[in-house]
Design a protein around this motif. Sequence first.
Motif, short mmCIF file in Angstrom:
data_model
loop_
_atom_site.label_atom_id
_atom_site.label_comp_id
_atom_site.label_asym_id
_atom_site.label_seq_id
_atom_site.Cartn_x
_atom_site.Cartn_y
_atom_site.Cartn_z
N GLN A 104 4.22 -2.77 -4.99
CA GLN A 104 3.33 -1.88 -5.74
C GLN A 104 1.90 -2.36 -5.52
O GLN A 104 1.66 -3.55 -5.27
N PHE A 105 0.97 -1.45 -5.63
CA PHE A 105 -0.43 -1.76 -5.31
C PHE A 105 -1.31 -1.71 -6.57
O PHE A 105 -1.02 -0.98 -7.51
N ASP A 106 -2.39 -2.51 -6.51
CA ASP A 106 -3.40 -2.44 -7.57
C ASP A 106 -4.34 -1.26 -7.33
O ASP A 106 -4.90 -0.71 -8.27
N LEU A 107 -4.52 -0.92 -6.04
CA LEU A 107 -5.42 0.20 -5.72
C LEU A 107 -4.86 0.99 -4.55
O LEU A 107 -4.52 0.43 -3.50
N TRP A 108 -4.80 2.29 -4.75
CA TRP A 108 -4.39 3.26 -3.71
C TRP A 108 -5.64 4.08 -3.41
O TRP A 108 -6.18 4.74 -4.31
N HIS A 109 -6.13 4.01 -2.18
CA HIS A 109 -7.35 4.74 -1.81
C HIS A 109 -6.99 5.78 -0.75
O HIS A 109 -6.23 5.50 0.19
N ASP A 110 -7.53 6.98 -0.90
CA ASP A 110 -7.26 8.04 0.08
C ASP A 110 -8.51 8.90 0.22
O ASP A 110 -8.90 9.60 -0.72
N ARG A 111 -9.16 8.81 1.37
CA ARG A 111 -10.27 9.72 1.65
C ARG A 111 -9.83 10.66 2.77
O ARG A 111 -9.58 10.24 3.89
N ALA A 112 -9.69 11.92 2.40
CA ALA A 112 -9.47 13.00 3.37
C ALA A 112 -8.14 12.93 4.10
O ALA A 112 -8.05 13.33 5.26
N ALA A 113 -7.10 12.40 3.45
CA ALA A 113 -5.75 12.50 4.00
C ALA A 113 -4.90 13.42 3.10
O ALA A 113 -4.25 14.35 3.59
N PHE A 114 -4.97 13.17 1.79
CA PHE A 114 -4.20 13.99 0.84
C PHE A 114 -4.47 15.49 1.03
O PHE A 114 -3.57 16.32 0.91
N HIS A 115 -5.73 15.84 1.37
CA HIS A 115 -6.04 17.28 1.42
C HIS A 115 -5.34 18.00 2.58
O HIS A 115 -5.33 19.24 2.62
N PHE A 116 -4.71 17.27 3.51
CA PHE A 116 -3.95 17.94 4.58
C PHE A 116 -2.60 18.46 4.08
O PHE A 116 -1.94 19.22 4.77
N LEU A 117 -2.20 18.04 2.89
CA LEU A 117 -0.94 18.56 2.34
C LEU A 117 -1.22 19.93 1.72
O LEU A 117 -2.05 20.05 0.80
N THR A 118 -0.52 20.93 2.24
CA THR A 118 -0.76 22.29 1.75
C THR A 118 0.50 22.89 1.10
O THR A 118 0.42 23.91 0.45
N ASP A 119 1.64 22.24 1.32
CA ASP A 119 2.89 22.72 0.72
C ASP A 119 3.04 22.07 -0.66
O ASP A 119 2.92 20.85 -0.79
#
Length: 207
Positions: A104-119
Motif C-alpha cells: 500500500q502507498f502513502d501517496l498515489w499521484h496521477d497526472r493525465a493518465a486517469f483521464h484516458f479511462l472513458t468506460d
Amino acid sequence: MSSEYWNNVYKTKSEKEVSWFQETPATSLKLIEDLKLSQECSIIDIGGGESRLVDELLDQHYKDITVLDISEVSLEKVKLRLKNKSKGVKLVSSDVIKFTPSQQFDLWHDRAAFHFLTDINDIRKYVQLASASVKTGGFIIISTFSKTGPDKCSGLPISKYSHDELIELFSTHFKNINYLSETHETPWSSKQDFVYCTFQKIDHTIF
Ligand SMILES: C[S@@+](CC[C@H](N)C(=O)[O-])C[C@H]1O[C@@H](n2cnc3c(N)ncnc32)[C@H](O)[C@@H]1O
C-alpha cells in the motif's frame, strides 16, 4: 488503449515532442510538499511515462518510489535517464486497471493518465484500486483535463472533469483537502486546462 499504442508514442517522439511535457512538474511538487510526507513514505506515480517527477523526488531523498506505466518503452527511457539512481526506483509496466500492487502507498499521484479511462466500469475499477492501494490517512493527487480542456490527449478521447466531479467520484473513501486549476503550456505553446485534486483516505473505523 493498448501498450503498443503508447510504446509507439514513446518510440517515435522525444520527451519534448509530447504535449504533456513539463521541464519541472512544479504543481505536483508543490501539492506533494504541502502534504509534509516523510522521506520514508511510499509514492507511486501512475502513468508516469517519462515525467521528471521521479528525478525530483529522488533529489528530495524519497526512498520508496514506484513509477507505473502501460508503456515499457517509457520506463526504459526513464531508466536510462536516471542511470545509477534507477536502482532505487521500482519501474512497473502494467495497465493500471490490471495492476495488483504488492504494497500500500502513502501517496498515489496521477497526472493525465486517469483521464484516458472513458468506460464507466474502468473508471470505477480505477477508483476501487486507488482506494485499496492507499494507506488509511494516505493521499491521492489526481490531475486531469478540466471541462475547458481539450477533447483529446495524444490523439485519444479522454474524460474531462470538474473539481466537483472528481470529488464526487472519490468521495466514498477519500476527503478532498485541496484543489486547483492550471493552464499547461505545451512545448509548441498551445494551452491545456487541467484540474488537480488532493484527497486523503478516510479512516472509516472512526465513524
Ligand atoms: C499524457 S501522458 C502523462 C505522462 C506523465 N504522467 C506526465 O505528466 O508527464 C499519459 C501516460 O499514461 C500512460 N497510460 C495511459 N493509459 C494507461 C493505463 N491504462 N495504465 C497505465 N498507464 C497508462 C501512457 O503510457 C502515458 O505515459
